[in-house]
Scaffold this motif. Structure first.
Motif, short mmCIF file in Angstrom:
data_model
loop_
_atom_site.label_atom_id
_atom_site.label_comp_id
_atom_site.label_asym_id
_atom_site.label_seq_id
_atom_site.Cartn_x
_atom_site.Cartn_y
_atom_site.Cartn_z
N GLU A 172 0.83 -1.21 0.00
CA GLU A 172 0.00 0.00 0.00
C GLU A 172 0.86 1.25 0.00
O GLU A 172 0.56 2.23 -0.69
CB GLU A 172 -0.92 0.00 1.22
CG GLU A 172 -2.04 -1.03 1.16
CD GLU A 172 -2.97 -0.80 -0.03
OE1 GLU A 172 -3.28 0.37 -0.32
OE2 GLU A 172 -3.36 -1.78 -0.67
N HIS A 176 1.08 4.21 -2.77
CA HIS A 176 0.94 5.62 -2.41
C HIS A 176 2.10 6.43 -2.98
O HIS A 176 1.89 7.53 -3.54
CB HIS A 176 0.90 5.75 -0.88
CG HIS A 176 0.76 7.16 -0.40
ND1 HIS A 176 -0.39 7.91 -0.59
CD2 HIS A 176 1.64 7.97 0.26
CE1 HIS A 176 -0.22 9.11 -0.07
NE2 HIS A 176 1.00 9.18 0.45
N ASN A 179 1.74 6.85 -6.66
CA ASN A 179 0.76 7.90 -6.97
C ASN A 179 1.37 9.29 -6.79
O ASN A 179 1.09 10.20 -7.58
CB ASN A 179 -0.47 7.75 -6.06
CG ASN A 179 -1.28 6.51 -6.38
OD1 ASN A 179 -1.23 6.00 -7.51
ND2 ASN A 179 -2.03 6.00 -5.42
N GLU A 180 2.19 9.44 -5.74
CA GLU A 180 2.85 10.73 -5.53
C GLU A 180 3.81 11.05 -6.68
O GLU A 180 3.86 12.18 -7.16
CB GLU A 180 3.62 10.70 -4.20
CG GLU A 180 2.73 10.73 -2.97
CD GLU A 180 3.54 10.77 -1.68
OE1 GLU A 180 4.76 10.49 -1.75
OE2 GLU A 180 2.97 11.09 -0.63
#
Length: 237
Positions: A172, A176, A179-180
């Protein structure tokens, strides 16, 4: 003769001339229907695999024993449920493992998964018959050994659960971070596009200023010329 084991299955048991126990698992349901038959196939896969010579050699080591018994149990449980038509998500939920772990066993990406598959193929061909030495009385401390094995197995299962939880957390976190990074790339692209637009606008302004300067220079030349002619007219008048 036939005996009913704790799962409710009928297993053919006989004895050889040497007094060893012969267990015939050829009547185990290959496509189980319901929990009872799933348990029958699951136990047959575990027993049939555990008594393979290479596995018996491995489980002499207490560390290897707990690891292998747990892995084989999960792989056998997954395989039996898969043969019953259960989806991976349900299998993972029932066995308390991640879907990734279940798929790895079912796709034979793990050693345990490969061994369980080979045992199933022997069952399918009716070749799975186990010759087990008959022990009239348990050795001293047998119950204690079983207790220790159960404790080791539970500890290993808990470690596996913790590791899977950690892997899920890291997965996860990785998503994340990805995505950043993607958001930063999009921001960089936006700024680059904005910079290109401003550069074009600046170049246009420079061109316009150059044209305006040329027009002003031309106007000033004409103005000087007119003033010069006017001055000459005044002087000659």
């Amino acid at each position: 003769m036939s005996e009913i084991n704790p799962t409710g299955e009928a297993t053919n048991i006989g004895t050889s001339g040497s007094g060893d126990v012969l267990i015939d698992l050829s009547n185990i349901p290959l496509k189980p229907l319901g929990k009872r038959e799933i348990s029958q196939l699951e136990m047959a896969l575990i027993i049939g695999t555990l008594y393979r010579p290479e596995i018996l050699e491995l489980i002499h080591d207490p560390v290897e024993r707990s690891t292998w018994v747990d892995s084989l149990a999960v792989a056998a449980g997954a395989y039996a449920r898969m043969k019953a038509g259960l989806p991976v998500s349900q299998i993972a939920e029932e066995l308390g493992r991640s879907e990734t772990t279940i798929r790895s066993h079912l796709n034979m990406k793990t050693k345990a998964g490969k061994l369980i598959h080979e045992t199933y193929e022997k069952l399918k061909k009716g070749e799975l018959k186990l010759l087990i030495p008959f022990i009239k009385a348990p050795a001293a401390g047998f119950e204690d050994q079983i207790k220790v094995l159960k404790e080791e197995l539970e500890k290993q299962r808990e470690k596996n659960r913790q590791l899977e939880t950690r892997v899920n957390e890291l997965t996860e976190l990785l998503k994340h971070r990805e995505n950043e990074v993607q958001a930063l790339k999009e921001e960089v692209n936006r700024l680059q596009n904005e910079l290109e637009a401003k550069s074009k606008e600046l170049n246009t302004c420079i061109d316009n200023n150059r044209l305006l300067k040329e027009r002003i220079d031309g106007f000033m030349k004409n103005l000087y010329k007119v003033l010069e002619e006017l001055q000459n007219t005044i002087n000659t008048g």
